[in-house]
Design an enzyme around this catalytic site. Structure first.
Site, short mmCIF file in Angstrom:
data_model
loop_
_atom_site.label_atom_id
_atom_site.label_comp_id
_atom_site.label_asym_id
_atom_site.label_seq_id
_atom_site.Cartn_x
_atom_site.Cartn_y
_atom_site.Cartn_z
N GLY A 35 -5.39 0.35 3.02
CA GLY A 35 -6.33 1.79 3.61
C GLY A 35 -6.02 2.88 1.84
N GLY B 239 0.83 -0.90 0.22
CA GLY B 239 -0.55 -0.46 -0.30
C GLY B 239 0.67 1.08 0.18
N LYS C 286 2.95 -10.25 -3.97
CA LYS C 286 3.12 -9.30 -3.93
C LYS C 286 4.68 -10.07 -3.93
CE LYS C 286 -0.80 -6.63 -1.18
NZ LYS C 286 -0.38 -6.59 0.24
N1 HSE Z 1 -6.36 -7.03 1.51
C1 HSE Z 1 -4.27 -6.37 1.86
C2 HSE Z 1 -4.09 -7.03 3.17
C3 HSE Z 1 -4.23 -4.95 0.94
O1 HSE Z 1 -4.98 -7.13 3.94
O2 HSE Z 1 -2.84 -6.05 3.29
C4 HSE Z 1 -4.60 -4.74 -0.14
O3 HSE Z 1 -3.56 -5.36 -0.97
#
Ligand code: HSE
Length: 430
Positions: A304, A136, A207
């Site tokens: 967020g 994020g 990721k």
């Molecule tokens: N769903 C993800 C998390 C956030 O819980 O980290 C967006 O990548």
């Protein structure tokens, strides 16, 4: 791109991040350093009438995100729809094919199709940026894409899913089990109604696949990632691990060795004083290890509206500044998929928890299973739990080939005193 006084962006997807971006642009339209004014000139989402924190009545609406991507009324296409296939992919492809810069927060899309999209972008002279796809608002992508290029990255490891980190932290803090905490997290909006992508480890898998590609200069190769989620983590293991000096975290790791690349996501025991063990709640945290720089540690919000929109805005600012780099670390036409290391030759340490009948000779039989397989015990704990059938025995091993550890577990599984299958959790090697 040429300098402009006004940069027009089309935003597809108006969920949390999309609404956050619209708010950011309306509050700080001059956020791009040295650039012009940023203006949202088109939006698209599933439902125009959905309740939102921003008013979109005055912004031109597109039913189809592909039409928005192709529209000449915007200079930059921002994709915040999500998902590796369907409208997100079609819209990104449409924009790149006409040479339009794309900014996306879509980790599944980049992890699964990053190499092809990079090739399309580079063939058409378009930029494709995705800072918000990983951690994020915490700048992990720029760190690897830009700051670390002077070094050779050997390891990237961290906590990349805030939902899982929140659930594990809350289980430990409240003494409630996984299902109970997950239900609460869903009620409070911390976890999705369908939490599979997060708790199954797939989100972290996307990721770490992206980070591995940036770190090692290869094509993102999601099918080569080994992924295990947190749905099997029991409160008992969280407690027993803590008694042994560890905290259970969902750890994503990408490492490079002479044998190839290893990309993994799984629950792992981290020493209580380790920075990853201390990253609690919904925080994300990441180690990057370069051959000459050594270790860098970053920590921050991985989700967020505000933080993620800020990462999207940083990418928009990069487009405006005219920064041009290959999408990954090498021209897309030269990117090769990862060569996954042969996991049967991997080594590691493990936490093994058994539930056994409380009778003579059980510990000797457990030790024998380990000794016969060639596994050396590091620590051993037998602990009665009030009201439980049987007694938990928990042990940690010294480093051994994973195949040997599996053989030891197979032998233990056959012991007549065993009341439930052994629970095995790796000990993090970071
Ligand atoms: N769903 C993800 C998390 C956030 O819980 O980290 C967006 O990548």
């Amino acid at each position: 791109m040429k300098k402009k006084d006004v940069w027009r962006i089309g935003v597809a997807g108006l969920g949390t991040v999309g609404a956050g971006l619209l708010e950011l642009v309306s509050r700080r339209p001059h956020f791009a350093p040295g650039g012009g004014l940023v203006s949202v000139t088109g939006v698209s989402a599933r439902n125009r009438a959905a309740k939102r924190s921003v008013d979109i009545a005055a912004i031109p609406w597109f039913d189809n995100p592909v039409d928005l991507a192709r529209s000449t009324d915007n200079d930059i296409f921002v994709e915040l729809i999500g998902g590796s296939e369907g409208p997100a992919k079609a819209a990104v492809e449409a924009a790149l094919a006409m040479g339009k810069p794309v900014v996306t927060a879509n980790k599944a899309l980049i992890a699964c199709h990053g190499a092809k999209l990079a090739a399309l972008a580079e063939a058409n002279g378009a930029t494709l940026l995705f800072e918000a796809a990983v951690m994020g608002g915490t700048p992990a992508v720029k760190m690897l894409r830009e700051a670390m290029v002077g070094d050779e990255v050997e390891l990237v490891a961290g906590i990349l899913n805030g939902t899982c980190n929140y659930i594990l932290s809350e289980m430990e803090a409240s003494g409630r089990d996984f299902r109970d905490v997950l239900a609460d997290a869903q009620r409070l909006g911390y976890a999705e109604a369908d939490p599979t992508t997060d708790i199954g480890g797939f989100d972290a898998g996307h990721k770490i696949t992206i980070l591995a590609a940036l770190a090692f200069g290869c094509a993102p190769t999601y099918p080569a990632a080994e992924v295990e989620g947190i749905d099997q983590v029991e409160l008992l293991d969280i407690r027993l691990a803590k008694d042994l000096g560890y905290r259970i975290k969902l750890v994503a790791t990408a490492s490079r060795s002479a044998g190839g690349v290893s990309v993994r996501v799984h629950p792992a025991l981290t020493p209580l004083d380790h920075p990853l063990a201390r990253a609690g709640g919904a925080l994300n945290a990441l180690f990057i290890e370069g051959r000459t720089i050594g270790r860098i540690f970053i920590q921050g919000p991985g989700a967020g509206a505000g933080p993620t929109a800020a990462a999207v805005a940083a990418d928009i600012a990069d487009v405006i500044s005219g920064a041009v780099r290959p999408v990954f670390q090498a021209p897309a036409t030269t990117l090769e998929p990862f060569i996954p290391i042969d996991q049967s030759r991997a080594t590691g340490r493990a936490y093994i928890r058994l539930l056994v009948k409380d009778e003579p000779g059980v510990i000797a039989a457990v030790s024998e299973s380990l000794a016969d397989a060639g596994v050396s015990i590091d620590s051993f704990l037998q602990k009665s739990v009030e009201g439980a059938d049987g007694v938990p025995i928990v042990l940690t091993t010294h480093t051994a080939p994973e195949a040997v550890l599996s053989e030891a577990v197979r032998r233990m599984s056959a012991l007549p005193a065993l009341l439930a299958p052994p629970r095995v959790i790796r000990i993090a090697r970071i």
